[in-house]
Design an enzyme around this catalytic site. Structure first.
Site, PDB file in Angstrom:
ATOM      1  N   GLU D  35       0.849  -1.199   0.000  1.00 48.68           N
ATOM      2  CA  GLU D  35       0.000   0.000   0.000  1.00 48.68           C
ATOM      3  C   GLU D  35       0.882   1.245   0.000  1.00 48.68           C
ATOM      4  OE1 GLU D  35      -1.806   0.689   3.800  1.00 48.68           O
ATOM      5  OE2 GLU D  35      -3.608   1.594   2.952  1.00 48.68           O
ATOM      6  N   HIS D  37       2.518   4.509   0.965  1.00 54.35           N
ATOM      7  CA  HIS D  37       2.767   5.154   2.252  1.00 54.35           C
ATOM      8  C   HIS D  37       3.492   6.469   2.021  1.00 54.35           C
ATOM      9  CE1 HIS D  37       1.514   1.467   4.252  1.00 54.35           C
ATOM     10  NE2 HIS D  37       1.566   2.109   5.396  1.00 54.35           N
ATOM     11  N   ASP D  46       3.679  -1.743   5.820  1.00 53.07           N
ATOM     12  CA  ASP D  46       2.860  -2.464   6.803  1.00 53.07           C
ATOM     13  C   ASP D  46       3.351  -3.891   7.019  1.00 53.07           C
ATOM     14  OD1 ASP D  46       1.295  -0.243   7.065  1.00 53.07           O
ATOM     15  OD2 ASP D  46      -0.440  -1.041   6.013  1.00 53.07           O
ATOM     16  N   HIS D 121      -2.017  -3.548   9.325  1.00 51.28           N
ATOM     17  CA  HIS D 121      -2.782  -2.793   8.306  1.00 51.28           C
ATOM     18  C   HIS D 121      -4.214  -2.688   8.816  1.00 51.28           C
ATOM     19  CE1 HIS D 121      -4.130  -1.468   4.351  1.00 51.28           C
ATOM     20  NE2 HIS D 121      -4.902  -2.520   4.195  1.00 51.28           N
ATOM     21  N   GLU D 123      -7.112  -1.896   7.917  1.00 53.84           N
ATOM     22  CA  GLU D 123      -8.274  -2.397   7.186  1.00 53.84           C
ATOM     23  C   GLU D 123      -8.440  -3.914   7.296  1.00 53.84           C
ATOM     24  OE1 GLU D 123      -6.110  -0.168   6.252  1.00 53.84           O
ATOM     25  OE2 GLU D 123      -7.025   1.386   5.022  1.00 53.84           O
ATOM     26  N   HIS D 178      -1.782   6.778   9.272  1.00 51.02           N
ATOM     27  CA  HIS D 178      -1.244   6.203   8.019  1.00 51.02           C
ATOM     28  C   HIS D 178      -0.126   7.065   7.410  1.00 51.02           C
ATOM     29  CE1 HIS D 178      -1.133   3.831   4.385  1.00 51.02           C
ATOM     30  NE2 HIS D 178      -1.148   4.956   3.697  1.00 51.02           N
ATOM     31  N   GLU D 183       4.456   5.167  12.211  1.00 55.22           N
ATOM     32  CA  GLU D 183       5.015   4.252  11.224  1.00 55.22           C
ATOM     33  C   GLU D 183       6.404   4.693  10.754  1.00 55.22           C
ATOM     34  OE1 GLU D 183       1.062   2.236   9.198  1.00 55.22           O
ATOM     35  OE2 GLU D 183       2.125   3.796   8.080  1.00 55.22           O
TER      36      GLU D 183
END
Lengths: 260, 260, 260, 260, 260, 260
Positions: D35, D37, D46, D121, D123, D178, D183
Site C-alpha cells: 500500500e 505510504h 505495513d 494494516h 483495514e 497512516h 510508522e
C-alpha cells in the site's frame, strides 16, 4: 436433409463452425440427471430421454443438439424419490447453475444466438433458470447482445388430449411420474434394450404430503424408488407421448426463436 | 465375464446396488472434454477415448465404469490448441474441481471405496487433483473413512516399447499429441465412423514456446487445430496403443486398489 | 542503470508511479510457496528462487519486480513430496487463482500493460493459468484493453546444453528436482547462509508412479522430503543454471513484450 | 537465546518440526499490505512493520514467526488514503479471509496450538477475525481440538504514557496515523535505508468525515497519500514506540497463551 | 409533507416508481442484526434503531427508507458480547457482503442514484463497505454510471456536546455501548413497550482487552450480555441522542447527496 | 395462552433462552420477498403474509416465530411477473440458499430441534430446499444430531373445499395468483390499511406459456404486474383462506414435529 448429424458431440469442429456460422443456428441442450429409476430403467434415464426429445425436435426444426448435461440437481422425495437412495447422484445447486451458465457463455462466444434447454429432470428447473439468468446478466454487463434462450421441461408439452388418451382413469400428475408410465413408455420406444418390464414393481403411487421434511423419511418413497407404477407402459404410448412433446416443443421453439 | 454391463449409466439402480454392496467394487470415472480435435475427429473425442479406455480396463479387472465427465477445463494452446477456438467448450477450474469433488462424495455415500479417475484431457489433471483432495478432506473432517482413489491420464501408461514401435522416427512428446496419431489411431479402432481420415490436414507439428502468453496468439496453433499431424494413423496402431494403456492401467489399479 | 531498485515492495509510491507512468513498464511477479525442502534448505526456497530469478532478469531487461506470492498450491507427492508433510503449507486452488487474478486486476488498474509471472513452484502452474485467464476475461468484459501477460516456470529455460553440462550421467527430469541439485545449487550461489550442505541426505531419487494415489502413501517420499539428492550441488552450478535461466527468460520476455 | 532463527520462512523443515513438536510452540503471523505510504516510505511498510514487531516479540517470548501476509484488504480512505491511489494493491475481503483461514488450518495440521496474528494494516482486522472464526468452526466441526488464537493490531499496545510522551501537543488518533509519525519512526529505527525523510510532505492531517462515501472523492486524501505528516519522526521515537508495543504484546501473549 | 409513507416496504410498486422516477430520490437502507441485547431489550434492537433513525432522517430530507437488513455479521465479544451467546444470530462475512451488494445492484437497476446505508450494528461496517465496493466495481465494469453511496454508523453522529451532557461522569466509549444507555434510551423513546427497565442488570462495564481471543472466553462478557449498564436510561436521553443523530445524518446526507 | 409474544424478534434474549431451553420448542421461519404486487398492495406483501400465517399457526401450536426472511429469489415472469419490473428486488440463488443455511445453523447452535420454514414467495422454494439440505449435511458431517425441519409454501394447505367455495367459476391455479384474490383477500383481513382496492387493475389473468424465455418479454406480464385480477377480494375470503391454511399447517406441523 437425410441422415444429417445433429448432435454436436459427434460433429468435428469444422462442420460445427460451418453449421453455426450464419448466426441463425439453434442449439438444443438436453439436461438430465444420474438418478435411480426403479428396478426396470437405467440410471441415465433422464439424460437419455431429454437427449432423445432434443434430437427428434432438432431434426424437426433443423437445429443442432448440444452436449447432454447429466450432472443434475439432487433427487427430491416428492419428485424423484429422494437423494438418500443409493443410485442417485445429486449435484449441489451451485454446480447445476454454473454448468448452465458456462454453456451459455461458451455458445455465446461461438456466436450461437438461439439456445433451448430441454430439461428432463424435474428438480433441475429452478437451477437452470438461475444459470441462464446469471449468464444473461454476465453478457449484458459485458456490453454484448444477449442470445435468445428458452428453458422448458419436455413433459409440459404433452397435450391434454394425449393425457386423456393415455390415462383414461385419470392423470395422477407429473409429480408422481418419476419412473412411471410416461418415462417408461418413451424408453420402451427408443431404448427397449435398457428397459426390463419384467422387473417393474407394480406398487401404488406414492402419497406425498404438500411439504418437504428433513431428514427424509425413506419409508415415504415406494420400495421401487418409482413414485408411480410403470405397469401398463408400452412403446406405443411412448410414440404418442413423444409425438405430442416433439410437436409442441417444435412449435414453441419455432415461434420463439423466429425460425423461418 | 460375458456381456456384463460395466457402465453404471446403463445399469438400473437395483443392479448397481447389488454390484457395489460388498464394498470391494472399483468404479472408474472417465474424464474428457468437449473440444475441437481438428477437421477429422469429433468434439467428444476426449470423452470417448477416456470412456473406452475405462470400459476396457473395467472388463479386465472386473470393475464398473461411472458416468463420463465431459465438462472439462479450458483448452490450453500448448496442449489443446487454445480455448479461443470455436468448437472448444471450456469450463472454469472451480467447476471441474466441484464435479470431481461431488462424484467422490456421492460414490462415497453409496459405499464405494475404490475409485479411479481415468483422464483423457490433458488440461484437467490438476483440477481433478484438487477435486479429489477437497473431497478427501471433506470426508476426513466428517470422521468417516476415506476411500482409496487413483488419478491418472491414460497416455502415461503407453510403454516406451510401444512408443518406440509406433514412432520410429522419434516421439514428439505427448504435449503435441492433441488430434495427432495416438488419439486418431485409437478412435479409428473403436469409432471408425466418426473419423474422417480424408479430412486430415497434414501440417507440421506446432512449435510452441516454454510459456503461455495472454492474450493467446491464434497463429501459433496450426490451422487444423491439431498440434501434430494425424497422417499415418491406423486402427492397428490404435490397437497397440490401447493394449499398452489397458495393460498398464489394469496392473496399476490392481496393485493400488488391492484387487484379489 | 546502477543500483536502481527493481523490487516495488521497496519502492515508495511516488517512484513506483514514475516508473510505470508511460505504460511501457514490465512487471515480473515471482511465485513460490512455503514448502519443506529437505533438511538443508529453508521453507521459503521456492519464493526466494523465483524472486531472485525475477530480479536478475528485471535488471537485464529494465523491468520491475512485483511482490512475491508465497501462498502456493499444495505440495504434490510427485513434484514436491506431498502436502501431508509437516513444513509444507498448501493453499487451495481457489486461493492461488484469486491471488493471481487480483494482482493482474490491480496492476491493470495502475496502468501496467506488460506482466510476467515467474513461477518457482511446480504445482502452481495450472492455477496461475486460471487466475490469468479469469483476469483477462474480467478485463475484456469491462470493455478495457487487456494487458499482455507471460506465464512461465523458470526451469523451463535451462538449455539442453546446460543440462548436459551439469548432469553428465543423465538428467533425471525436473519432476524429481524438488530439493535437488538445481534448487540447491542456485540457493548456494545466492543464499549460502541458508543452505546447510552438511545436512543433505544423499538418498536415491524417488521412484514415483505415473499417477496420484489418495490418501497419499508417505513411504513413497524419501525421508529427506527431497525427490532427488542435493549431493553434488555447488554455487558454480548455480551460476551456470542461473545464467541459462536469466538469458532465456530475458530473451523470451523481450520478444513477447516488445521491449525496445 | 542467541541468534536463534525465529522466522520459519528461513528455517528448514526438520528444524521447524523440532521447534513445534511439543505442542507448546507459539507462532506469530505478521499481516500487512502492499500500500502506498507517501513519498518517503516503501509500499511494503505495513508488512515490514508487522514482521518486525512479531520478530522482536517472538525473541522476547521464545516464539516463532510465521510467513508475512502482505495480501491485505483494500486501502480505505479514512485509514489508508483509499484504494483508488496508484501504488496500493487491494485484495477482496474473501481473499483476506481465506488466507487467514488456510494458515490456521495448516498450522493446526502441523500440531501448532498457539497462534497470534500481528496485524499492521488497519483495514485487515475484521477480515482476519472472520478468517479465524471460520477456521475455528472448521476445526470444531471436524471434531478436533481448536487451537488458541490471538488477533491484535500492534498499535493498540502503545501505552497512554508513550503516547503522551511522543505527542506532547495532543494525539491525533490512530485513524490518521497512516504514513505518519508512528510508522515512519519505527521504520527509521529498523529500515533507515528505506525511509527518505527529505521527501516527507509536511501537510496538515486529513480531516475526514464520520462516514465513507462512494465513489471516493480523491481530494479528501492529502496529496502525499499520508493522513498525517511524518515530519518530526525519529528513530528514537521508533525505539520508544517499539518498546511499548513489544512489551505490551509480549505480556498479552504470555498471559493468553499460557507461556511458562 | 404530512404523513407521507417513507418506507418502501409499505409502498405499492406504482407509488415507489413514481417516487424514484426523476433519479433524484435518496434511499436510506437500515442495517441491523438479530442479537441478544440483555434481559431488557428485544433481539431486533439494532434493526429497530437503525430503521427508526433512517425513517426520522428520511422525513427530514424527503428521502425514502429501504428494507431493513437484519441479517448482520456475527456478534463480537468486544462490541456485542460475542456470537457464542444464545440469542445472537451471526451471518458470515460473505453473506453480509452479498446482501449489501445485491441491494445496490437492484436499486441501481431501478434507477436510484443516491443511497445511504444506516448501520446500527457495529460489527457490520467493514462488510458493508466491501459490499458497496464490490457493487461499485460491478457497475463500473458494466460501463454504467455508479450511484453515489454513503455508508455510516448512526452513533458516529452523536455530537461531543450531547455526549458531554448525557455522560457527565465521562463517556465510556461506543465500544462498550452494546445494550447500554444510548441504545436503551432511544428504545425507551420509540419502542417503550419492548423495553423492560425492571429487568436491567446494573453491572459494571466490561473491561475488554485490546485484542480478540479464540475460542472466546465467555466469562469476559457480563452475565447480562450487555457491555455496560443500561441503568439511568431515559426516554428523554433517547430524544436528545436521536436529535443529535438525525440532525447530523441529515446534514451529511444533504451535503453529500446534493439535496436541493 | 393470552398475549404471549411468539415472535422472537420482539423477545429479549433471556426470554428466548427460557422458551427454547427444553429442546422441544418449534420455531417457524417466515420467508417472503420484496416484490411488486401491483398498484394495490405493498412491496412487502409476501413477507407480511408468510409472517402472519406463521404467527397464527404458532399461536395454535404453541410455537415461536423466527425472523422474517425478505431477501427472496428473483421474481419470475410465470409466477411473479418477472424481475425486470421496477419494484421487485431479486436476490441470487446463492444468497437465498445461504440465508436459509445460516438460520438452520444458528438455531441448531442454540439447541432448537424443530424448525418450519413457511414460504410465501413461490420462487423461493427450491433454493430454500437447497439451503436446508446443505445445512443438514453440514450438521451431519460435524457429527451432531440433525434437527427436524419442515419446508412448505402456505398456499399448498388451502383445501380443495375452500378453493371450491372461493372460486366458484373455477380455480385458475396458484401459478397466476401473484397479486390476485388469495393474497389480496388475506391482506385485506390483516393489513387493510395497506391495501388499496380502488387501485386494483381488473385485467384478465396472464396467459403464460409452459416455458421461460430470456430475455423476458415484458408484454407478457399484465400492466398491473399481477398475474390475475384482485377484483372480488374480500376480508371474508381472507379469513376463510387463512383458516384453511392455518388449520392445515398446524396439523402437519403437529404430526411431523411430534407436538404432544
Amino acid at each position: 436433409m437425410v441422415n444429417k448429424e445433429v448432435n454436436i458431440t459427434r460433429l468435428d469442429a469444422f462442420s460445427y463452425r460451418e453449421a453455426i456460422k450464419d448466426g441463425e443456428a439453434i442449439v438444443l441442450i438436453p439436461v438430465g440427471a444420474l438418478e435411480q429409476h426403479g428396478p426396470h430403467m437405467p440410471l441415465y434415464t433422464d439424460a437419455m430421454l431429454s437427449t432423445k426429445m432434443a434430437e427428434l425436435t432438432a431434426e424437426n426444426i433443423d437445429a443442432l443438439v448440444g452436449p447432454t448435461i447429466w450432472t443434475g440437481y439432487k433427487s427430491q422425495q416428492r419428485s424423484g424419490g429422494g437423494n438418500h437412495i443409493i443410485g442417485s447422484f445429486g449435484f449441489d445447486a451451485s454446480h447445476v447453475i454454473e454448468t448452465c451458465r458456462t454453456l451459455v457463455r461458451e455458445f455465446h462466444r461461438h456466436g450461437v444466438k438461439k439456445i433451448g434447454f430441454i430439461n428432463g429432470h424435474y428438480e433441475n428447473y429452478q437451477f437452470l433458470y438461475e444459470g441462464v439468468d446469471l449468464a444473461m446478466r454476465d453478457i449484458a454487463h459485458s456490453g454484448e447482445t444477449t442470445p435468445t434462450i428458452l428453458l422448458l421441461s419436455y413433459w409440459d408439452f404433452v397435450t391434454d388430449e394425449t393425457i386423456a388418451e393415455l390415462y383414461p382413469d385419470g392423470f395422477p400428475g407429473w409429480d408422481v411420474e418419476h419412473g412411471g408410465v410416461m418415462e417408461t413408455s418413451i424408453m420402451l420406444e427408443y431404448y427397449p434394450d435398457l428397459v426390463h418390464m419384467d422387473k417393474v414393481m407394480d406398487l401404488p403411487a406414492a402419497e406425498l404430503p404438500p411439504f418437504d421434511a428433513f431428514p427424509v423419511d425413506p419409508s415415504r418413497t415406494p420400495e421401487s424408488g418409482c413414485l408411480s407404477s410403470a405397469a401398463g407402459s408400452t412403446a406405443e404410448k411412448g410414440r404418442l407421448l413423444t409425438k405430442s412433446v416433439v410437436d409442441g416443443m417444435s412449435q414453441a421453439l419455432r415461434e420463439q426463436l423466429s425460425v423461418q
